[in-house]
Design an enzyme around this catalytic site. Sequence first.
Site, PDB file in Angstrom:
ATOM      1  N   ASP A   9      -0.070   6.074  -0.089  1.00  0.00           N
ATOM      2  CA  ASP A   9      -0.120   5.973  -1.419  1.00  0.00           C
ATOM      3  C   ASP A   9      -1.698   5.867  -1.293  1.00  0.00           C
ATOM      4  OD1 ASP A   9       2.447   4.685  -1.642  1.00  0.00           O
ATOM      5  OD2 ASP A   9       2.243   2.682  -1.311  1.00  0.00           O
ATOM      6  N   HIS A  10      -2.664   5.353  -0.998  1.00  0.00           N
ATOM      7  CA  HIS A  10      -4.463   5.200  -1.346  1.00  0.00           C
ATOM      8  C   HIS A  10      -4.770   6.362  -1.690  1.00  0.00           C
ATOM      9  CE1 HIS A  10      -3.373   1.129  -1.956  1.00  0.00           C
ATOM     10  NE2 HIS A  10      -3.271   0.904  -0.523  1.00  0.00           N
ATOM     11  N   ARG A  18      -8.845   9.439 -12.076  1.00  0.00           N
ATOM     12  CA  ARG A  18      -9.633  10.567 -12.636  1.00  0.00           C
ATOM     13  C   ARG A  18      -8.456  10.980 -13.131  1.00  0.00           C
ATOM     14  NH1 ARG A  18     -15.060  12.022 -12.525  1.00  0.00           N
ATOM     15  NH2 ARG A  18     -15.914  10.141 -12.391  1.00  0.00           N
ATOM     16  N   HIS A  43       5.322   4.377  -1.559  1.00  0.00           N
ATOM     17  CA  HIS A  43       5.546   3.453  -2.407  1.00  0.00           C
ATOM     18  C   HIS A  43       5.640   3.598  -4.052  1.00  0.00           C
ATOM     19  CE1 HIS A  43       5.334  -1.515  -3.575  1.00  0.00           C
ATOM     20  NE2 HIS A  43       6.101  -0.555  -3.963  1.00  0.00           N
ATOM     21  N   ARG A  45       6.325   2.735  -6.875  1.00  0.00           N
ATOM     22  CA  ARG A  45       5.870   1.590  -8.063  1.00  0.00           C
ATOM     23  C   ARG A  45       6.713   1.492  -9.510  1.00  0.00           C
ATOM     24  NH1 ARG A  45       2.842  -2.735  -4.743  1.00  0.00           N
ATOM     25  NH2 ARG A  45       2.910  -4.130  -7.137  1.00  0.00           N
ATOM     26  N   ARG A  49       1.827   3.310 -10.535  1.00  0.00           N
ATOM     27  CA  ARG A  49      -0.100   2.914 -10.443  1.00  0.00           C
ATOM     28  C   ARG A  49      -0.270   3.896  -9.432  1.00  0.00           C
ATOM     29  NH1 ARG A  49      -0.816  -2.733  -7.785  1.00  0.00           N
ATOM     30  NH2 ARG A  49       0.707  -3.158  -9.330  1.00  0.00           N
ATOM     31  N   HIS A  50       0.104   3.823  -8.224  1.00  0.00           N
ATOM     32  CA  HIS A  50      -0.173   5.481  -7.888  1.00  0.00           C
ATOM     33  C   HIS A  50       0.485   6.511  -7.184  1.00  0.00           C
ATOM     34  CE1 HIS A  50       1.829   2.502  -4.679  1.00  0.00           C
ATOM     35  NE2 HIS A  50       0.823   1.818  -4.802  1.00  0.00           N
ATOM     36  N   THR A 100      -1.831  -5.627  -4.484  1.00  0.00           N
ATOM     37  CA  THR A 100      -0.911  -5.104  -2.938  1.00  0.00           C
ATOM     38  C   THR A 100       0.565  -5.759  -2.738  1.00  0.00           C
ATOM     39  OG1 THR A 100      -0.292  -4.104  -0.666  1.00  0.00           O
ATOM     40  CG2 THR A 100      -2.331  -6.206  -1.589  1.00  0.00           C
ATOM     41  N   GLU A 151      11.248  -4.775   8.262  1.00  0.00           N
ATOM     42  CA  GLU A 151       9.827  -4.657   8.299  1.00  0.00           C
ATOM     43  C   GLU A 151       9.414  -5.298   8.663  1.00  0.00           C
ATOM     44  OE1 GLU A 151       8.340  -1.703   6.664  1.00  0.00           O
ATOM     45  OE2 GLU A 151       6.220  -2.410   6.019  1.00  0.00           O
ATOM     46  N   HIS A 191       1.873  -3.733   7.315  1.00  0.00           N
ATOM     47  CA  HIS A 191       0.674  -4.196   5.651  1.00  0.00           C
ATOM     48  C   HIS A 191      -0.676  -4.686   7.358  1.00  0.00           C
ATOM     49  CE1 HIS A 191      -0.629  -5.658   1.921  1.00  0.00           C
ATOM     50  NE2 HIS A 191       1.166  -5.091   2.235  1.00  0.00           N
TER      51      HIS A 191
HETATM   52  N1  PXP Z   1       4.529  -1.734   4.798  1.00  0.00           N
HETATM   53  C1  PXP Z   1       5.071  -2.341   3.092  1.00  0.00           C
HETATM   54  C2  PXP Z   1       5.971  -2.822   2.702  1.00  0.00           C
HETATM   55  C3  PXP Z   1       4.191  -2.222   2.209  1.00  0.00           C
HETATM   56  O1  PXP Z   1       4.270  -2.455   1.098  1.00  0.00           O
HETATM   57  C4  PXP Z   1       2.503  -1.264   2.748  1.00  0.00           C
HETATM   58  C5  PXP Z   1       1.258  -0.932   1.419  1.00  0.00           C
HETATM   59  O2  PXP Z   1       2.058  -0.316   0.870  1.00  0.00           O
HETATM   60  C6  PXP Z   1       2.334  -1.675   3.836  1.00  0.00           C
HETATM   61  C7  PXP Z   1       3.390  -1.535   4.906  1.00  0.00           C
HETATM   62  C8  PXP Z   1       1.158  -0.541   4.691  1.00  0.00           C
HETATM   63  O3  PXP Z   1      -0.083  -1.229   4.828  1.00  0.00           O
HETATM   64  P1  PXP Z   1      -1.276  -0.554   4.803  1.00  0.00           P
HETATM   65  O4  PXP Z   1      -1.705   0.016   3.314  1.00  0.00           O
HETATM   66  O5  PXP Z   1      -2.149  -2.066   4.557  1.00  0.00           O
HETATM   67  O6  PXP Z   1      -1.650  -0.301   6.146  1.00  0.00           O
END
Ligand code: PXP
Length: 241
Positions: A9-10, A18, A43, A45, A49-50, A100, A151, A191
């Site tokens: 995502d990031h 940009r 993800h 969303r 946003r990403h 997040t 999860e 997470h």
């Molecule tokens: N699992 C879920 C359900 C999430 O929402 C996220 C963040 O998008 C992650 C895992 C990954 O988390 P992190 O980016 O902190 O490693």
Amino acid sequence: MPQLCVNIDHVATLRNARAGVEPEPITAMAMAELAGAFGIIVHLREDRRHIVDRDVVMIRDCTNTRLNLEMAATEEMQAIALDIKPETVCLVPEKRAELTTEGGLAVTGREEELKAYMQPLWDAGIETSLFVDADPAQVEAAAATGTQIVEIHTGHYADARSLDTVKAELGKVLAGIKLAQDLGLKVNLGHGLNYTNIFAFKDVPGIMEYSIGHSIISRAIFVGMDRAVGDMLDIIRTFKD
Ligand code: PXP
């Protein structure tokens, strides 16, 4: 051996800063796969946003591994999942204002609703995962929905600072893992996991996948995707089956 699935995502967060076309998540996907990732996670969303729809389509077309689509349990997302057909859908709660995902899905009292929501996904051959806090009531409710996977949210453990809180939060996650396994669920963790706090799970048997994004992408900025994924794989490969 537990597997590593990389959340990209990031990479899209940086691209969108940009509003341009670099860096592209699809490049991160390819590099993560070349480095040995078992799967790719995005993800989509509601506010885009990403990751945006185009990314999901491209990644679906090009992935050589497995796609796990994280999404809120909305009608819009269900239609996208049925069209894209990821190997796994992970249902997460979504709040517009959050930085997040802040907590696990509220499953208690919604078992039948979530089961009905997931049924078309199962019919299409998509496995489902529910992202839940390590709360026994939520884990039991998740099992009652018929989902194949949970999860367990490790964010509270990852965010804990004092030794006592770290211990307490870790204890909850470990108990949640055990309960989910006893209920016959496959267990993923995710997470806030990074290259240090993940060692707490070294000797925990039966974890199926680690879902990791932010720490890997952060490291990749400095050392490259190949090494960032490889460094995490080197750690996870020492973990108990
Ligand atoms: N699992 C879920 C359900 C999430 O929402 C996220 C963040 O998008 C992650 C895992 C990954 O988390 P992190 O980016 O902190 O490693």
